[in-house]
Design an enzyme around this catalytic site. Structure first.
Site, PDB file in Angstrom:
ATOM      1  N   ASN A  75      34.653  52.253  51.628  1.00 56.03           N
ATOM      2  CA  ASN A  75      34.397  51.276  50.569  1.00 56.03           C
ATOM      3  C   ASN A  75      33.722  51.917  49.366  1.00 56.03           C
ATOM      4  OD1 ASN A  75      35.429  49.202  52.118  1.00 56.03           O
ATOM      5  ND2 ASN A  75      33.449  48.330  52.657  1.00 56.03           N
ATOM      6  N   ARG A 407      51.138  43.688  49.291  1.00 59.59           N
ATOM      7  CA  ARG A 407      50.920  44.838  50.175  1.00 59.59           C
ATOM      8  C   ARG A 407      51.611  44.526  51.496  1.00 59.59           C
ATOM      9  NH1 ARG A 407      46.575  47.467  47.578  1.00 59.59           N
ATOM     10  NH2 ARG A 407      45.016  46.062  46.683  1.00 59.59           N
ATOM     11  N   ARG A 437      46.719  48.037  43.546  1.00 56.98           N
ATOM     12  CA  ARG A 437      45.907  49.245  43.499  1.00 56.98           C
ATOM     13  C   ARG A 437      45.870  49.984  44.835  1.00 56.98           C
ATOM     14  NH1 ARG A 437      40.751  47.466  41.779  1.00 56.98           N
ATOM     15  NH2 ARG A 437      41.246  47.886  39.611  1.00 56.98           N
ATOM     16  N   HIS A 467      49.787  38.323  42.503  1.00 51.74           N
ATOM     17  CA  HIS A 467      48.961  38.446  43.698  1.00 51.74           C
ATOM     18  C   HIS A 467      49.188  37.293  44.670  1.00 51.74           C
ATOM     19  CE1 HIS A 467      44.935  38.391  45.857  1.00 51.74           C
ATOM     20  NE2 HIS A 467      45.305  39.634  46.016  1.00 51.74           N
ATOM     21  N   TYR A 501      42.615  40.787  59.463  1.00 46.13           N
ATOM     22  CA  TYR A 501      42.218  39.974  58.312  1.00 46.13           C
ATOM     23  C   TYR A 501      42.257  38.504  58.710  1.00 46.13           C
ATOM     24  CZ  TYR A 501      42.700  43.667  54.718  1.00 46.13           C
ATOM     25  OH  TYR A 501      42.554  44.784  53.937  1.00 46.13           O
ATOM     26  N   HIS A 625      38.889  36.687  54.780  1.00 43.33           N
ATOM     27  CA  HIS A 625      39.771  36.946  53.642  1.00 43.33           C
ATOM     28  C   HIS A 625      40.379  35.679  53.057  1.00 43.33           C
ATOM     29  CE1 HIS A 625      43.467  38.821  51.722  1.00 43.33           C
ATOM     30  NE2 HIS A 625      42.510  39.624  51.294  1.00 43.33           N
TER      31      HIS A 625
END
Length: 724
Positions: A75, A407, A437, A467, A501, A625
């Site tokens: 991180n 992703r 990213r 997104h 997640y 998440h």
């Protein structure tokens, strides 16, 4: 060795890291206190400190503690590569502005550096003082060269000669050999040698190969122990073979972090794919922003590195080795289940279970009977989302499939299903966000693979990242009616991360939602400009305004004596306009619960401003998440789920979508989620008004408080199939 880390995926920090770009126009009208926001950079570091506290927690299984150490390191790397790098770049170009709390950019950089130094030193101490001794006691040894006996050294010499030596590339630094380029996040050895004939001292750089295991497993010595030696330690003790005839004076570890964000002028490029590929090649040569060195590095070597890399003293981090503890993921992947969290197997959502165990589930029939809300990882992604797209790919009644991909996994069954659908003659549209990213290269690969298979691939809107998590299947059912089968989620279409997640997803045949998605996909793939949607809130045009309208309604209801309450679950709470709306709701008497994983610029508990606001954070085996927005609405709750965090990038520079839930049982389910998460009987961190987070993990008797994720797994796992 592949591992599954609850927070250590390379995208996790990026989830919380906003870009350094011009912020939306926001004018403080002066009606609220000027000191009402918390610094977002320090709030991010506070999030990573909570990760570190899990590594320090002796009640967490040992290999999970090591995993959290690796997550912390991973991180922090991304934080430096994105936020610190962006801040430094804007300072150097003269376009940096004070933060949301009025701090000057240089002061922000100094404050972040001080806190990062403190946390990295604490991180190293935890490894050396707690984790490494505990690993030793558990029979997992990370050895030093000095720990090895002659038999070990003889056998490791053979490994070095056969598997490591041929890969090494020592690079001298002298008038004929300029200082080499040091790639970002690579681990390196600085080597000073003396030529005994000429009497000169020389410098060389040796890169530790990144394509070899960082921790080399030592041969079995019949002790029953699992033993490793760091690759750099092994190399450092074989330098004589790399520099024959030279006297080895000193060797030290060092590691450089560079600015690895990418910038593309989308308005000025004809081919976004090619422009991004070019920018990714440039990324490798971003300016250095952090230099980590082993604590025993001498001043001569340090001054050389600082000079060549143009690094300041404030950007040097002197730490005990081993550097780069993100590689502990290699250790945590070993098969020692007693040192890990108990295994939890996701259940199939009750609505998707066939009537008989031997029957095959019909996802379309299940959705047709009514909306289905799934909660990952407690409920299986494979038997819900993945099964849905795979069934659609082969169903002869399916005419078209449209999906966003932000992703996905390296061996994605989702992508394979889209390819199969195209090969089966269905119209398939995939919106692949190639600007995600740190996943840019992977997504470029997916885009090209899909195009070759005949899938219509688009890259979204110029200047915006797409997104939102959307999947639309158009099917002509047996009754002859053309129906929309929709999925709107809070997480990526990624089977691997879906196991770690925590996310929500809605399946529906609602004609209203289907038409909303059709219009949105038309906007993303064509030139349509949609102004309004019926059941969706869509950014960047309407999402912030829609949420603030709901917040203001709650405030007015409270003033009118009607039931009013706001409950929000997000990864980050940063946007000033949303926060100010929540402050005003609190002043009106609305109880506000904020369940946040990472950054929070809101200050709770301030008399006259936010005394009615509580902020809690939960970190654990799964990455929280999902994003949920719950409004009491005078007894008729309005509840949304979706992909948007309360950050500038999400609300102004991304295409995001929230969908409103309609079924009463789904609304109750999310009410119970908030009740559980915000309960004083549940382990969590509480945000104080000064920005500190206090951990509440034990009750007054010293007993552990309830684990949110364990309790949810128990409740969801006990659900029974209900015939409808």
């Amino acid at each position: 060795m592949e591992t599954e880390s609850p927070l250590g995926d390379a995208t996790i920090a990026a989830d919380l890291l906003d870009d350094y770009e011009p912020e939306p126009v926001w004018i403080d009208d002066g009606t609220l206190p000027s000191d009402r926001f918390l610094d977002r950079e320090l709030s991010w570091l506070a999030f990573n400190q909570r990760v570190l506290e899990l590594a320090e927690d002796e009640t967490v299984p040992l290999l999970e503690r090591a995993n959290f150490l690796a997550i912390f390191a991973d991180n922090l790397d991304e934080f430096f590569m994105v936020r610190v790098a962006g801040l430094k770049r804007r300072i150097e170009t003269g376009i940096a502005v004070p933060t949301n709390v009025g701090t000057a950019p240089l002061d922000v950089l100094t404050g972040v550096g001080e806190k990062a130094h403190e946390l990295q030193e604490r991180h190293a101490r935890v490894f050396h003082d707690e984790i490494k001794p505990a690993l030793d006691a558990a029979g997992i040894h990370i050895e030093n060269w000095s720990d090895l006996d002659e038999n070990d050294r003889t056998r490791i010499d053979e490994i070095f000669s056969a598997q490591i030596f041929p890969v090494l590339m020592p690079l001298a630094v002298d008038p004929a050999h300029p200082f080499p380029y040091i790639s970002g996040l690579s681990l390196n050895l600085s080597v000073r040698v003396r030529n005994p004939k000429a009497g000169r001292t020389e410098f060389a750089r040796l890169k530790v190969p990144q394509n070899l295991p960082r921790f080399v497993e030592l041969p079995d010595d019949a002790s029953g122990l699992v033993r490793y030696i760091p690759l750099e330690d092994l190399i450092a003790n074989h330098l004589g073979e790399l520099f024959p005839g030279m006297e080895i004076l000193a060797t030290h570890e060092f590691r450089v972090t560079r600015n690895e964000d990418v910038e593309i002028e989308e308005d000025e490029t004809e081919n976004l794919l090619q422009a991004l590929e070019k920018e990714l090649r440039r990324r490798r040569f971003g300016p250095p922003i952090r230099l980590e060195i082993s604590e025993d590095m001498d001043d001569v070597t340090l001054q050389l590195l600082m000079s060549e890399l143009e690094i300041t003293e404030q950007e040097v981090y002197r730490l005990p080795g081993p550097l780069d503890l993100s590689d502990l993921f290699e250790i945590t992947g070993i098969d020692r289940p007693e040192l890990k969290y108990p295994k939890q197997v996701p259940t199939t959502a009750a609505q998707f279970r066939p009537a008989e165990p031997t029957d095959k589930a019909d996802i379309f029939a299940a959705i047709g009977r009514g909306d289905v809300l799934v909660h990952h990882p407690y409920e299986s992604f494979a038997t819900s989302v993945q099964a849905f797209i795979e069934q659609a790919a082969v169903d002869p009644n399916v005419l078209a499939i449209k999906q966003t991909l932000y992703r996905t996994s390296g061996d994605s069954p989702i992508v394979e299903a889209l390819i199969q659908a195209a090969q089966n003659g269905k119209a398939v549209l995939a919106l692949v966000e190639i600007k995600a990213r740190f996943d840019e290269e992977a997504n470029i690969g997916w885009a090209r693979k899909l195009e070759r298979a005949g899938v219509h691939v688009v890259y979204g809107l110029v200047g915006l990242k797409t997104h939102c998590k959307l999947l639309l299947v158009v099917r002509q059912d047996r009754d002859g009616v053309l129906r929309h089968y929709s999925h709107i989620g809070t997480g990526n279409y990624n089977p691997k991360t879906s196991r770690i997640y925590e996310d929500l997803g809605l399946f529906t045949t609602s004609n209203t939602v289907g038409k909303d998605l059709t219009r949105l996909f038309n906007e993303l793939s064509g030139y349509a400009i949609e102004k309004k949607f019926k059941r969706l809130l869509v950014a960047p045009l309407h999402l912030r305004a829609g949420l603030i309208k709901h917040i203001d309604t709650e405030a007015q209801n409270a003033l009118d004596g009607k039931p009013a309450r706001i409950r929000i679950k997000v990864n980050s709470m940063v946007d000033e306009l949303v926060i100010d709306a929540l402050y005003r709701a609190s002043q009106a008497g609305v109880e506000v619960d904020v369940f946040v994983r990472g950054i929070c610029s809101l200050r709770p508990g301030i008399a006259g401003l936010s005394q009615n606001i509580r902020v809690r954070s939960v970190l654990g085996r799964y990455l929280e998440h999902s994003r949920v927005f719950w409004f009491a609405n005078d007894g008729d709750p309005q509840v949304y789920i979706g992909s948007a965090d309360m950050m500038h990038r999400n609300l102004d520079r991304r295409v995001e979508a929230l969908v409103r839930l309609r079924r009463a049982e789904h609304i109750v389910e999310l009410e119970e989620l908030f009740d559980l998460a915000m309960s004083d009987a549940t382990a969590s961190w509480w945000l104080e008004e000064d920005g500190t987070w206090s951990r509440h993990a034990r009750d007054e008797r010293g007993e552990p408080l309830r684990d949110l994720q364990v309790e949810l797994a128990r409740r969801i796992g006990s659900r029974r199939r209900v015939a409808r």
